[in-house]
Scaffold this motif. Structure first.
Motif, PDB file in Angstrom:
ATOM      1  N   ASN A  84       0.807  -1.214   0.000  1.00 46.89           N
ATOM      2  CA  ASN A  84       0.000   0.000   0.000  1.00 46.89           C
ATOM      3  C   ASN A  84       0.842   1.267   0.000  1.00 46.89           C
ATOM      4  N   ASP A 141      -2.659  -5.589  -4.336  1.00 50.02           N
ATOM      5  CA  ASP A 141      -3.481  -6.061  -3.229  1.00 50.02           C
ATOM      6  C   ASP A 141      -3.780  -7.541  -3.430  1.00 50.02           C
ATOM      7  N   SER A 149      -6.634 -10.563  -2.790  1.00 48.36           N
ATOM      8  CA  SER A 149      -8.039 -10.877  -2.490  1.00 48.36           C
ATOM      9  C   SER A 149      -8.266 -12.322  -2.909  1.00 48.36           C
ATOM     10  N   ASN A 209     -16.058 -12.113  -3.989  1.00 46.58           N
ATOM     11  CA  ASN A 209     -15.348 -10.891  -4.363  1.00 46.58           C
ATOM     12  C   ASN A 209     -14.623 -11.082  -5.702  1.00 46.58           C
ATOM     13  N   ASN A 265     -11.545  -8.675  -7.012  1.00 47.02           N
ATOM     14  CA  ASN A 265     -11.321  -7.673  -5.966  1.00 47.02           C
ATOM     15  C   ASN A 265     -12.220  -6.447  -6.170  1.00 47.02           C
ATOM     16  N   GLU A 279     -13.347  -4.255  -3.282  1.00 46.66           N
ATOM     17  CA  GLU A 279     -12.339  -3.289  -2.851  1.00 46.66           C
ATOM     18  C   GLU A 279     -12.392  -1.999  -3.668  1.00 46.66           C
ATOM     19  N   ASP A 286     -15.707   0.084  -2.392  1.00 38.32           N
ATOM     20  CA  ASP A 286     -16.072   0.231  -0.983  1.00 38.32           C
ATOM     21  C   ASP A 286     -15.651   1.629  -0.510  1.00 38.32           C
ATOM     22  N   GLY A 337     -12.866   2.272   1.021  1.00 38.90           N
ATOM     23  CA  GLY A 337     -11.448   2.247   1.327  1.00 38.90           C
ATOM     24  C   GLY A 337     -10.713   3.390   0.652  1.00 38.90           C
ATOM     25  N   GLN A 387      -7.901   2.820  -1.470  1.00 39.17           N
ATOM     26  CA  GLN A 387      -7.039   2.360  -2.541  1.00 39.17           C
ATOM     27  C   GLN A 387      -7.187   3.284  -3.759  1.00 39.17           C
ATOM     28  N   THR A 416     -10.509   4.015  -7.032  1.00 38.54           N
ATOM     29  CA  THR A 416     -11.759   3.494  -6.469  1.00 38.54           C
ATOM     30  C   THR A 416     -12.775   4.613  -6.381  1.00 38.54           C
ATOM     31  N   SER A 464     -20.039  -3.763  -0.244  1.00 39.78           N
ATOM     32  CA  SER A 464     -19.398  -4.754   0.621  1.00 39.78           C
ATOM     33  C   SER A 464     -19.732  -6.149   0.120  1.00 39.78           C
ATOM     34  N   SER A 465     -19.024  -7.127   0.647  1.00 37.75           N
ATOM     35  CA  SER A 465     -19.277  -8.512   0.237  1.00 37.75           C
ATOM     36  C   SER A 465     -20.667  -8.978   0.646  1.00 37.75           C
TER      37      SER A 465
END
Length: 467
Positions: free
Chosen positions: A299, A308, A310, A346, A349, A352, A355, A357, A359, A362, A368-369
């Motif tokens: 990161n 990343d 996943s 997922n 990914n 991710e 969401d 986050g 990263q 994005t 979410s999952s």
């Protein structure tokens, strides 16, 4: 005897002598006429000229010089066509000047840029009877042969390759090349015959014959391959050149080519074993940057490429549908259903990406999952390099993935709001021995105002060691 009687007797006795004298006189005159006739004939009985050669001078000769200018008429015939095989002569006559004993008839061949099956001839005949005082000689007739400059056997046609191989799944159109050793002055037409074990539904010939255009050296037989879904089987299709009628063209070299049509089965279980919640690990960068070979994540931009780890649950659709392609697998939970699509996985990914986050690349949508609803059992297709191969290419089946947002309403409907992300790829590679898949995927995120994003992936059947 009276005077009258004596005269009568004398007259009777002299009459036969006079008649005989007259007859001899006429005979002598006719003999002189014949002796005075001039013989006219061609210099030789046969001539030959190439259609690509210079003009040919055919001699017309007298056995004695002409006392005055004379015109000798000719009859011109034969298989050669004036204006096509040779230039149309201005006249069919030959003029011989006074005091000369010869003249010429000119034949100018035409290179017709065709490959003729046989030579062509011009038949010449002197019409001496039409000219007073002249008679035809021993060679009052002559034959002129125009030979084809495209000689017998001068063009050799063959296939460029003896073997081809194609996977019927790809449904490619093969270009089977046919070549000639030198450019021809006219189009070359040839036929070919098919054979082999491949059934007719396995292929389609897009052209049924061969035509190499004048001045060119190649033509292509296009063979469209159809997917018969006969997995793990191989068939062959042979194409054999047929001998043409034209003697100028021969078949040589590679006279037959063989197309092997395969549809091998990959070991999909390497990535999607037959078990519940089978995991396939994904290591992805957030841009079009190669995935580092080691470690699970990074990161910190100062440490090189951000990537990343996943994982997603893999599914083989063959478990649900025996007629499904055995080389295809995808992602999802075996607990997923249309009534309970929160039992998702997922994929790529993607949770991710959307969401809350931090990263890169994005969009903060709170996915979410437990809300995304991702379930795509037909996502990747593996194509082995050949029967029994452990390596090959991977194709992403283009699709639009629907991603659901968290349920924020109390209307009794679960996750009603969603957005669509398009996914596509030019393909990648896989290696069953290493248990890896490498592929670059393009995401169309215009629906969430994030444009087009490209991300690289390495999928691994075994989890990497930690950093």
């Amino acid at each position: 005897m009276t005077y009258r009687s004596m005269f009568s007797v004398l007259r009777r006795s002299l009459l036969p002598v006079c008649l005989l004298s007259i007859a001899l006189l006429f005979a002598a005159c006719d003999s002189n006429d014949m002796a005075m006739q001039t013989t006219v004939e061609f210099g030789q009985a046969t001539y030959q000229v190439s259609e690509a050669g210079q003009s040919l001078e055919v001699d017309v000769v007298l056995d004695s010089p002409a006392s005055e200018e004379v015109t000798i008429p000719l009859t011109v015939g034969g298989s050669a066509i004036a204006g096509v095989d040779y230039e149309d002569p201005a006249s069919d006559d030959v003029t011989i000047a006074s005091g000369s004993s010869s003249g010429t008839f000119t034949i100018t061949p035409i290179d017709n840029a065709s490959i003729d099956d046989q030579d062509r001839t011009i038949e010449l005949l002197i019409d001496a009877d039409d000219v007073d005082g002249y008679t035809g000689g021993a060679t009052a007739g002559a034959t002129v042969t125009i030979t084809d400059d495209e000689m017998v056997g001068s063009f050799t046609v063959s296939f460029q390759e003896a073997r081809y191989e194609t996977n019927e799944y790809n449904e490619d159109t093969l270009d089977v090349l046919v070549e000639v050793n030198q450019p021809a002055p006219a189009n070359l037409q040839l036929d070919f015959q098919t054979g082999g074990t491949a059934p007719s539904e396995n292929y389609e010939l897009l052209n049924s014959s061969i035509e190499i255009v004048a001045g060119e050296t190649l033509d292509t037989v296009q063979v469209a391959i159809n997917d018969t879904r006969n997995y793990d089987e191989s068939e062959t299709l042979t194409l054999t050149l047929q001998t043409p009628d034209n003697d100028a063209v021969t078949i040589g070299g590679t006279t037959e080519t063989e197309i092997t049509i395969i549809n091998p089965v990959a070991d999909v279980a390497t990535y999607a074993p037959d078990e519940d919640f089978a995991r396939l690990y994904a290591y992805n960068t957030f841009s079009d940057v190669a995935v580092p070979e080691t470690g699970r994540l990074n990161n910190d931009p100062s440490q090189g490429a951000i990537f990343d780890e996943s994982f997603a649950f893999t599914i083989v659709p063959l478990r649900d549908d025996p007629s499904a392609d055995p080389n295809v697998f995808g992602f999802g939970s075996f607990l997923w259903s249309e009534q309970d699509f929160t039992r998702n996985t997922n994929i790529l990914n993607m949770v991710e990406f959307y969401d809350d986050g931090e990263q890169p690349n994005t969009v903060d949508l709170g996915v979410s999952s437990a809300s995304a609803g991702l379930y795509y059992p037909e996502f990747f297709r593996l194509t082995p390099d050949g029967p029994g191969a452990t390596t090959g290419t991977v194709t992403l089946i283009p699709d639009e993935i629907e991603v659901y947002l968290p349920d924020q309403t109390d209307d009794g409907v679960t996750n009603p709001e969603s957005f669509v992300i398009g996914v596509s790829s030019e393909g990648g590679t896989y290696n069953e021995t290493e248990g890896t898949i490498n592929i670059t995927i393009t995401f169309d995120e215009t629906s969430i105002n994030n444009g087009i994003q490209t991300r690289r992936y390495e999928f691994s059947a075994d989890r990497r060691a930690s950093n």
